[in-house]
Design an enzyme around this catalytic site. Structure first.
Site, PDB file in Angstrom:
ATOM      1  N   CYS A  72      -8.882 -11.314  78.174  1.00  0.00           N
ATOM      2  CA  CYS A  72     -10.053 -10.363  78.969  1.00  0.00           C
ATOM      3  C   CYS A  72      -9.691 -10.144  80.466  1.00  0.00           C
ATOM      4  O   CYS A  72      -9.041 -12.026  80.803  1.00  0.00           O
ATOM      5  CB  CYS A  72     -10.518 -10.221  78.396  1.00  0.00           C
ATOM      6  SG  CYS A  72     -11.731 -11.350  78.272  1.00  0.00           S
ATOM      7  N   THR A  73     -10.198  -9.434  80.784  1.00  0.00           N
ATOM      8  CA  THR A  73     -10.055  -9.839  82.480  1.00  0.00           C
ATOM      9  C   THR A  73     -10.502 -11.072  83.319  1.00  0.00           C
ATOM     10  O   THR A  73      -9.594 -12.196  84.081  1.00  0.00           O
ATOM     11  CB  THR A  73     -10.106  -8.426  83.473  1.00  0.00           C
ATOM     12  OG1 THR A  73      -9.745  -7.492  82.751  1.00  0.00           O
ATOM     13  CG2 THR A  73     -10.185  -8.736  84.622  1.00  0.00           C
TER      14      THR A  73
END
Length: 290
Positions: free
Chosen positions: A176-177
């Site tokens: 994820c980011t």
């Protein structure tokens, strides 16, 4: 003036979230910092923009805080207009999964550093990348070997676990980011029977910083007015996003307000000219790359 964007989070027990909220708001207002901070009994999650001096002061303040002295910060170049204002709020969850409270520190999956993750590709390991971002985020950039569970929202993951059952006995690395969604999601996935599961430590952002334009294709969506960032300047790279209305490559996100709730679409410039009046798309667009 040079602006920085900070991305950070930590799962840690916070005894008095309201007091921390007030202290954070006062510090940010004093230093002209804008952005979003979510605080809960389970920790803190934030994205902030300010001048280099202001963000350096924020990091120094947090480094001196007993709860957050070891919290990593991801930095990227800001524009001075990434956020319209400052929001500091107390929430039941600092990232909303809706699957109950986890002991994240002890229940989360083993972390792989950017270097360890890259080595899996280099040695041609048999693994898949499970991207836990929203589907519109994945549209403009993703890793090789990615499985996209097509999440409209992170909180949809508990309902989607059944569709991912075929991965339970495979080697899975979640991404994820910045890492926060993986920390919580892998608690759930382990609970649901995933046996060989890992997470990318400090997220896609850190991998892009260390290995620009390598196993990551495209650009990184961010939840601020920049819309996308390459994290660090890169040589020529592939544009993997495609226009919602034709196959033209694009990385330009727009808010489609013709539906409720509003959604983010990749739209090429030619289609924007035609579709904007029909979709009530805003005149401004998130094209700039930090």
């Amino acid at each position: 003036t040079h602006y920085n964007v900070l991305l950070f989070y930590k799962f840690v027990d916070v005894a008095d979230p309201a007091a921390l909220r007030d202290a954070q708001r006062a510090f940010c207002e004093l230093h002209g910092i804008k952005g979003r901070i979510l605080i809960g009994e389970e920790g803190i999650n934030g994205t902030l923009e300010g001048t280099k001096e202001a963000t350096d002061a924020y990091v120094a303040m947090m480094n001196a805080h007993p709860l957050f002295s070891d919290m990593p910060f991801k930095r990227s170049v800001g524009t001075g207009a990434a956020f319209p204002k400052l929001k500091v709020k107390v929430r039941p969850e600092i990232v909303t999964l809706g699957a109950g409270r986890f002991d994240v520190k002890n229940e989360t999956a083993k972390e792989l550093t950017a270097e360890e993750f890259d080595a899996l590709y280099e040695t041609d390991d048999d693994f898949v990348v499970l991207d836990l971002r929203n589907d519109f985020e994945v549209a403009s950039g993703y890793f090789e070997k990615t499985v996209d569970p097509k999440l409209a929202h992170f909180r949809d993951l508990p309902e989607k676990v059944g569709e991912l059952a075929h991965l339970k006995n495979k080697k899975v690395v979640t991404v994820c980011t910045g890492g926060i969604r993986c920390e919580k999601a892998t608690c759930l996935l382990k609970q649901e029977g995933f046996t060989d599961i890992y997470q990318l430590k400090d997220g896609i952002h850190t991998y892009m910083e260390k290995f620009p334009n390598k196993r990551w294709k495209g650009t990184l969506f961010v939840f601020d007015n920049r819309m996308t960032t390459d994290v660090v300047e890169t040589p020529a790279r592939d544009i993997v996003g495609t226009c919602a209305y034709r196959t033209t490559p694009t990385e330009s996100y727009y808010n489609d307000d013709s539906v409720a709730p509003s959604r983010k679409l990749l739209v090429c410039d030619a289609c924007y000219e035609v579709k904007a009046p029909l979709l009530r798309l805003p005149v401004t667009q998130g094209k700039q790359h930090a």
